[in-house]
Write a protein that holds these residues in place. Structure first.
Motif, PDB file in Angstrom:
ATOM      1  N   PRO A  90       0.965  -0.978  -0.050  1.00 47.19           N
ATOM      2  CA  PRO A  90       0.140  -0.099  -0.053  1.00 47.19           C
ATOM      3  C   PRO A  90       0.823   1.228  -0.138  1.00 47.19           C
ATOM      4  CG  PRO A  90       0.156  -0.745   2.199  1.00 47.19           C
ATOM      5  CD  PRO A  90       1.023  -1.956   1.274  1.00 47.19           C
ATOM      6  N   CYS A  94      -5.624   4.167   3.370  1.00 45.76           N
ATOM      7  CA  CYS A  94      -4.554   3.835   4.065  1.00 45.76           C
ATOM      8  C   CYS A  94      -4.474   4.495   5.496  1.00 45.76           C
ATOM      9  CB  CYS A  94      -3.026   4.131   3.483  1.00 45.76           C
ATOM     10  SG  CYS A  94      -2.709   2.961   2.304  1.00 45.76           S
ATOM     11  N   TYR A 103      -5.533  -1.058   4.290  1.00 47.13           N
ATOM     12  CA  TYR A 103      -4.313  -0.846   3.431  1.00 47.13           C
ATOM     13  C   TYR A 103      -4.693  -1.742   2.494  1.00 47.13           C
ATOM     14  CZ  TYR A 103      -1.974   1.015   7.580  1.00 47.13           C
ATOM     15  OH  TYR A 103      -1.702   1.659   8.728  1.00 47.13           O
ATOM     16  N   SER A 104      -5.402  -2.889   2.314  1.00 48.38           N
ATOM     17  CA  SER A 104      -5.594  -3.661   1.290  1.00 48.38           C
ATOM     18  C   SER A 104      -6.567  -2.950   0.128  1.00 48.38           C
ATOM     19  CB  SER A 104      -6.089  -5.036   1.562  1.00 48.38           C
ATOM     20  OG  SER A 104      -7.374  -4.911   2.144  1.00 48.38           O
ATOM     21  N   PHE A 153      -2.221  -0.766  -3.891  1.00 46.95           N
ATOM     22  CA  PHE A 153      -1.982  -2.244  -3.454  1.00 46.95           C
ATOM     23  C   PHE A 153      -2.135  -3.144  -4.625  1.00 46.95           C
ATOM     24  CE2 PHE A 153      -3.371  -5.892  -1.274  1.00 46.95           C
ATOM     25  CZ  PHE A 153      -2.422  -5.982  -0.015  1.00 46.95           C
ATOM     26  N   THR A 159       7.692  -5.248   2.475  1.00 46.66           N
ATOM     27  CA  THR A 159       7.156  -6.626   2.498  1.00 46.66           C
ATOM     28  C   THR A 159       7.980  -7.766   2.467  1.00 46.66           C
ATOM     29  OG1 THR A 159       6.903  -6.648   0.015  1.00 46.66           O
ATOM     30  CG2 THR A 159       4.951  -5.453   1.472  1.00 46.66           C
ATOM     31  N   HIS A 172      -5.287 -10.491   9.534  1.00 43.52           N
ATOM     32  CA  HIS A 172      -6.047  -9.113   9.041  1.00 43.52           C
ATOM     33  C   HIS A 172      -7.483  -9.573   9.360  1.00 43.52           C
ATOM     34  CE1 HIS A 172      -7.563  -5.918   6.663  1.00 43.52           C
ATOM     35  NE2 HIS A 172      -7.896  -6.720   5.795  1.00 43.52           N
ATOM     36  N   ASN A 219      -1.914  -6.838   5.416  1.00 50.85           N
ATOM     37  CA  ASN A 219      -1.186  -5.718   5.254  1.00 50.85           C
ATOM     38  C   ASN A 219       0.236  -5.929   5.958  1.00 50.85           C
ATOM     39  OD1 ASN A 219      -0.950  -4.346   8.127  1.00 50.85           O
ATOM     40  ND2 ASN A 219      -2.983  -4.867   8.061  1.00 50.85           N
TER      41      ASN A 219
END
Length: 356
Positions: A86, A93, A98-99, A104, A128, A152, A289
């Motif tokens: 993200p 965000c 975030y997704s 993304f 990541t 998540h 995320n």
């Protein structure tokens, strides 16, 4: 280098592709293990990606080259890598979603985890990836991303100790969720599925009850187990639209349904009065995320989530079509499938039945 390249449903070719070239702030990774995710299968069978795509996003491997501006990583380091990043600054965000960030899905590794090597772009290097400690295997490292996805989901439902939970679907994701629910101190864990092998595995991973919804009425079973109250949480981990009305019907007052699998989009009917009268909720959770990756790694390292026990099959890159057929078989004795680029073709681990 070699990769398993998607061209169409039933047409995945093991072929030579160009080795990715890295920039000064990027990493070249030799893939050691890549998990076969349900979304990979969904994309391949339902033609949701373009011809020439290399799928695979549950990745662990060994760094073979780092750009001159990369700090903190070196050739020889073993790492996990996730595929989407993200922006951390947009409207979504800033709200912690975030997704849902527009950036993304536009970000990814190159070409994809079902290849011998991948390029890890600068944003991914920053956000990541993470080093794997010596006690964590490559296959455990490849499970960081799916465990983070499940974390998540648990965050979205605000899972509380003492909650009773029904997990609909005992595949790879359902089995992770069983272990997390046990870790987060669920009082009762009920799992439903159509596959007897998966139901047995669900019990081994910590479920209290396993209900075969092909032979038993799920709603009746859940209400009997909970003395008529219903469960506090239902997690739908199978992409079947008709499960949503069932989930609402077995939900306790004040309970939450988590939709964790893609539905077809077919309309279903649910009792709308329950939202006001019983304060029930339906929430969805897509992907993960970056803030969940370190926790996921710790859960795997401590074997709170037992990755090795979940892995039932291992295939080479060339055997990806067989791996997909194996994982997608409705009665197959399969939980988690790993693709091992260094494994030789014909050395698959795990029994594949004639129907698979």
């Amino acid at each position: 280098m070699k990769a398993a390249v998607y061209y169409d449903k039933g047409d995945i070719r093991y072929e030579e592709v160009a080795l990715p070239m890295i920039g000064p702030d990027e990493i070249l990774l030799k893939v050691k293990a890549c998990g076969l995710c349900g979304t990979d299968i969904h994309k391949a069978l339902d033609r949701l990606v373009s011809p020439g795509t290399v799928l695979g996003h549950e990745i662990a491997g060994e760094i073979v080259e780092v750009g001159r501006e990369v700090k903190g990583y070196a050739a020889g380091d073993r790492i996990y890598a996730a595929h989407h990043v993200p922006c951390f600054t947009c409207h979504h965000c800033r709200r912690g979603a975030y997704s849902l960030c527009p950036q993304f899905k536009r970000t990814n590794v190159e070409p994809g985890g079902f290849a011998e090597y991948i390029r890890i772009p600068a944003l991914h290097v920053q956000h990541t990836i993470g080093k794997l400690p010596a006690q964590v295997s490559d296959e455990q490292g490849a499970m960081v991303e799916p465990v983070a996805c499940c974390l998540h989901g648990f965050e979205k439902i605000d899972f509380r100790p003492g909650a009773s939970v029904l997990i609909m679907g005992a595949g790879q994701i359902g089995c992770i969720q069983i272990q997390l629910a046990r870790h987060f101190l669920a009082s009762q864990i009920i799992v439903s599925d159509l596959n007897p092998f998966r139901l047995q595995k669900a019990l081994e991973f910590g479920a209290d009850y396993a209900v075969n919804s092909a032979t038993h009425d799920l709603e009746t079973e859940v209400m009997e187990i909970t003395a008529g109250a219903g469960v506090d949480v239902v997690i739908i981990s199978a992409g079947v639209d008709a499960l949503l009305p069932q989930a609402i019907n077995v939900l306790n007052r004040g309970g939450t349904v988590l939709v964790f699998a893609p539905f077809s989009g077919r309309q279903v009917s649910i009792p709308a009065a329950r939202f006001f009268q019983d304060e029930v909720k339906i929430v969805g959770a897509y992907s993960s995320n970056p803030y969940h990756y370190p926790t996921a790694l710790q859960l795997l390292s401590s074997r709170i989530v037992d990755a090795e026990k979940m892995i039932t099959h291992r295939f080479s890159l060339a055997e990806l079509p067989t791996a997909i057929a194996c994982a997608h078989h409705p009665s197959g004795q399969v939980i988690k499938v790993m693709i091992k680029p260094e494994q030789e073709e014909g050395n698959a681990v795990g029994t594949v039945s004639a129907g698979e």
